[in-house]
Enzyme design. Sequence first.
Site, PDB file in Angstrom:
ATOM      1  N   TYR A   1       0.506  -1.201   0.111  1.00  0.00           N
ATOM      2  CA  TYR A   1      -0.589  -0.269  -0.356  1.00  0.00           C
ATOM      3  C   TYR A   1       0.657   1.489  -0.015  1.00  0.00           C
ATOM      4  CZ  TYR A   1      -3.705   3.619   1.233  1.00  0.00           C
ATOM      5  OH  TYR A   1      -4.722   3.949   1.846  1.00  0.00           O
TER       6      TYR A   1
ATOM      7  N   ARG B   1     -10.570  -1.334  10.356  1.00  0.00           N
ATOM      8  CA  ARG B   1      -9.879  -0.149  10.993  1.00  0.00           C
ATOM      9  C   ARG B   1     -10.713   0.045  12.272  1.00  0.00           C
ATOM     10  NH1 ARG B   1     -10.193   3.396   4.752  1.00  0.00           N
ATOM     11  NH2 ARG B   1     -11.558   2.060   4.950  1.00  0.00           N
TER      12      ARG B   1
HETATM   13  P1  NAD Z   1     -12.839   1.587   0.387  1.00  0.00           P
HETATM   14  O1  NAD Z   1     -11.500   0.398   0.356  1.00  0.00           O
HETATM   15  O2  NAD Z   1     -14.193   1.916   1.245  1.00  0.00           O
HETATM   16  O3  NAD Z   1     -13.157   2.026  -1.360  1.00  0.00           O
HETATM   17  C1  NAD Z   1     -11.609   2.275  -2.292  1.00  0.00           C
HETATM   18  C2  NAD Z   1     -12.495   1.722  -3.431  1.00  0.00           C
HETATM   19  O4  NAD Z   1     -11.962   1.728  -4.504  1.00  0.00           O
HETATM   20  C3  NAD Z   1     -13.682   0.585  -3.288  1.00  0.00           C
HETATM   21  O5  NAD Z   1     -15.332   0.822  -3.591  1.00  0.00           O
HETATM   22  C4  NAD Z   1     -12.648  -0.650  -4.042  1.00  0.00           C
HETATM   23  O6  NAD Z   1     -14.265  -1.964  -4.622  1.00  0.00           O
HETATM   24  C5  NAD Z   1     -12.643  -0.106  -5.302  1.00  0.00           C
HETATM   25  N1  NAD Z   1     -11.420  -0.375  -6.220  1.00  0.00           N
HETATM   26  C6  NAD Z   1     -10.082  -0.951  -5.306  1.00  0.00           C
HETATM   27  N2  NAD Z   1      -9.699  -1.819  -6.200  1.00  0.00           N
HETATM   28  C7  NAD Z   1     -10.114  -1.623  -7.453  1.00  0.00           C
HETATM   29  C8  NAD Z   1      -9.933  -1.987  -8.940  1.00  0.00           C
HETATM   30  N3  NAD Z   1      -8.842  -2.013  -8.949  1.00  0.00           N
HETATM   31  N4  NAD Z   1     -10.718  -0.712  -9.710  1.00  0.00           N
HETATM   32  C9  NAD Z   1     -12.054   0.080  -9.518  1.00  0.00           C
HETATM   33  N5  NAD Z   1     -12.346   0.002  -7.919  1.00  0.00           N
HETATM   34  C10 NAD Z   1     -11.389  -0.677  -6.840  1.00  0.00           C
HETATM   35  O7  NAD Z   1     -11.716   2.932   0.974  1.00  0.00           O
HETATM   36  P2  NAD Z   1     -11.809   4.139   0.841  1.00  0.00           P
HETATM   37  O8  NAD Z   1     -11.303   4.331   2.692  1.00  0.00           O
HETATM   38  O9  NAD Z   1     -13.110   5.197   0.508  1.00  0.00           O
HETATM   39  O10 NAD Z   1     -10.856   4.789   0.576  1.00  0.00           O
HETATM   40  C11 NAD Z   1     -10.485   5.980  -0.885  1.00  0.00           C
HETATM   41  C12 NAD Z   1      -9.360   6.200  -1.988  1.00  0.00           C
HETATM   42  O11 NAD Z   1      -8.537   7.201  -0.394  1.00  0.00           O
HETATM   43  C13 NAD Z   1      -8.117   4.611  -1.687  1.00  0.00           C
HETATM   44  O12 NAD Z   1      -7.344   5.470  -2.284  1.00  0.00           O
HETATM   45  C14 NAD Z   1      -7.239   5.365  -0.051  1.00  0.00           C
HETATM   46  O13 NAD Z   1      -5.945   4.628  -0.271  1.00  0.00           O
HETATM   47  C15 NAD Z   1      -7.342   6.688   0.210  1.00  0.00           C
HETATM   48  N6  NAD Z   1      -7.067   6.881   1.336  1.00  0.00           N
HETATM   49  C16 NAD Z   1      -8.007   6.269   2.958  1.00  0.00           C
HETATM   50  C17 NAD Z   1      -8.144   7.459   3.898  1.00  0.00           C
HETATM   51  C18 NAD Z   1      -9.145   6.291   5.268  1.00  0.00           C
HETATM   52  O14 NAD Z   1      -8.783   6.931   6.045  1.00  0.00           O
HETATM   53  N7  NAD Z   1     -10.109   5.702   4.697  1.00  0.00           N
HETATM   54  C19 NAD Z   1      -6.686   7.566   4.308  1.00  0.00           C
HETATM   55  C20 NAD Z   1      -5.753   7.388   3.056  1.00  0.00           C
HETATM   56  C21 NAD Z   1      -5.564   7.477   1.773  1.00  0.00           C
HETATM   57  N1  UDP Z   2      -6.081  -0.244  15.923  1.00  0.00           N
HETATM   58  C1  UDP Z   2      -6.403  -1.258  17.403  1.00  0.00           C
HETATM   59  N2  UDP Z   2      -7.436  -2.145  17.633  1.00  0.00           N
HETATM   60  C2  UDP Z   2      -7.703  -2.111  16.433  1.00  0.00           C
HETATM   61  C3  UDP Z   2      -7.920  -2.070  14.510  1.00  0.00           C
HETATM   62  C4  UDP Z   2      -6.704  -0.874  14.939  1.00  0.00           C
HETATM   63  O1  UDP Z   2      -5.640  -1.342  18.308  1.00  0.00           O
HETATM   64  O2  UDP Z   2      -9.155  -3.100  16.652  1.00  0.00           O
HETATM   65  C5  UDP Z   2      -5.336   0.293  15.644  1.00  0.00           C
HETATM   66  C6  UDP Z   2      -3.622  -0.267  15.194  1.00  0.00           C
HETATM   67  O3  UDP Z   2      -2.886  -0.782  15.133  1.00  0.00           O
HETATM   68  C7  UDP Z   2      -3.231   1.101  14.459  1.00  0.00           C
HETATM   69  C8  UDP Z   2      -4.521   2.084  15.061  1.00  0.00           C
HETATM   70  O4  UDP Z   2      -5.564   1.855  15.842  1.00  0.00           O
HETATM   71  O5  UDP Z   2      -2.549   1.682  15.498  1.00  0.00           O
HETATM   72  C9  UDP Z   2      -5.379   2.663  12.876  1.00  0.00           C
HETATM   73  O6  UDP Z   2      -5.609   1.850  12.872  1.00  0.00           O
HETATM   74  P1  UDP Z   2      -5.881   1.393  11.773  1.00  0.00           P
HETATM   75  O7  UDP Z   2      -6.016   0.325  10.405  1.00  0.00           O
HETATM   76  O8  UDP Z   2      -7.864   2.006  11.244  1.00  0.00           O
HETATM   77  O9  UDP Z   2      -5.699   2.861  10.420  1.00  0.00           O
HETATM   78  P2  UDP Z   2      -4.023   2.992  10.251  1.00  0.00           P
HETATM   79  O10 UDP Z   2      -3.025   1.983  10.899  1.00  0.00           O
HETATM   80  O11 UDP Z   2      -3.462   2.252   8.930  1.00  0.00           O
HETATM   81  O12 UDP Z   2      -3.532   3.869  10.161  1.00  0.00           O
END
Ligand code: NAD
Ligand code: UDP
Length: 313
Positions: free
Chosen positions: A144, A185
């Site tokens: 990732y 998450r």
């Molecule tokens: P999510 O998993 O809910 O959404 C991702 C979407 O992409 C899904 O609908 C999935 O089906 C689609 N997808 C995955 N692989 C694909 C492919 N090969 N072709 C077409 N569609 C595909 O995740 P999210 O939290 O909504 O994240 C959306 C974006 O934001 C991602 O790029 C993620 O890296 C970025 N992002 C999210 C967070 C967060 O905290 N949620 C933080 C940083 C970055």
């Molecule tokens: N985490 C936790 N318990 C859970 C899920 C996650 O303590 O059930 C912790 C995880 O180890 C990390 C933080 O929460 O330190 C955030 O995790 P998440 O997967 O939401 O996001 P990311 O690590 O990608 O920021």
Amino acid sequence: MKRILVTGGAGFIGSHLCERLVNDGHDVICLDNFYTGSKENVWHLLGKPNFEIVRHDVCQPYWAEIDEIYNLACPASPIHYQYDPIQTTKTSVFGAYYMLGLARRTKCKILQSSTSEVYGDPAVHPQPESYWGNVNTIGIRSCYDEGKRCAETMFFDYHRQHNVRIKVIRIFNTYGPRMAQHDGRVVSNFIMQALRGENITIYGDGKQTRSFQYVSDLVEGMIRMMDSGDDFTGPVNIGNPGEFTMLELAEKVIDFTGSKSKIVFEPLPQDDPKMRRPDISLAKEKLYWEPKVKLDEGLKKTIEYFESVLKER
Ligand code: NAD
Ligand code: UDP
């Protein structure tokens, strides 16, 4: 009215972005392969004349006449992106490549959803955009983190080499309604565990920190970035600087749900960042953007959402 392509539009963040763009009157194509997203997330938009959904994998070329691309396709939660790590890297890298090719041909603007994970386990705190990060290239998070870093590289090379109009945002931990229940998450885990009266699982000692942003603040930041002048490419951090330990988060969730759940401690996953907090000075200066929703308020709304999901089931 613009024609806008949202890849990953059926995911958690993508569905909120599509909803906002449709309500603003734009013609929206939601492109998704439903790997982690679902039609349910955009069900409420399906009858609208300015919304369409296309099943497509971004690892393959796609063609459409459009004005803007928001590139979100990529699984985002550690258990999802680690399930098929090769696919995760391919989605980030090939997805960026094909979408940049489309942006080049149509001369449209393209926004990349990058991530705070490009900073890895940061040695600088809070993280400004100028920090190059501390990322393990061969660990379980690398598919990732490095996939997203490579995508950023390709964005800037397409900009320098082919004048593509790029926008790169680095999103920090985001939460809200339509997070997948089982995506592992921390916010969704803690809320589901609390509502079901199960143990709340803290990984490690719970002193690691994250900064949580409510999804509506992120959507506003994304749109402001897309609408900003072509000379501002980013990367720009979009996140909420409020920083909390996982112990503090667990206590808030227990308090707001009135749950009798107990906190239990489990091993910390490999390469788990110890701290994370965005420096958002650049977003404030260039986009006049800062988050509005405080953690307590956002958590309460998210708890209401998960309560309604549990009731429906
Ligand atoms: P999510 O998993 O809910 O959404 C991702 C979407 O992409 C899904 O609908 C999935 O089906 C689609 N997808 C995955 N692989 C694909 C492919 N090969 N072709 C077409 N569609 C595909 O995740 P999210 O939290 O909504 O994240 C959306 C974006 O934001 C991602 O790029 C993620 O890296 C970025 N992002 C999210 C967070 C967060 O905290 N949620 C933080 C940083 C970055
Ligand atoms: N985490 C936790 N318990 C859970 C899920 C996650 O303590 O059930 C912790 C995880 O180890 C990390 C933080 O929460 O330190 C955030 O995790 P998440 O997967 O939401 O996001 P990311 O690590 O990608 O920021």
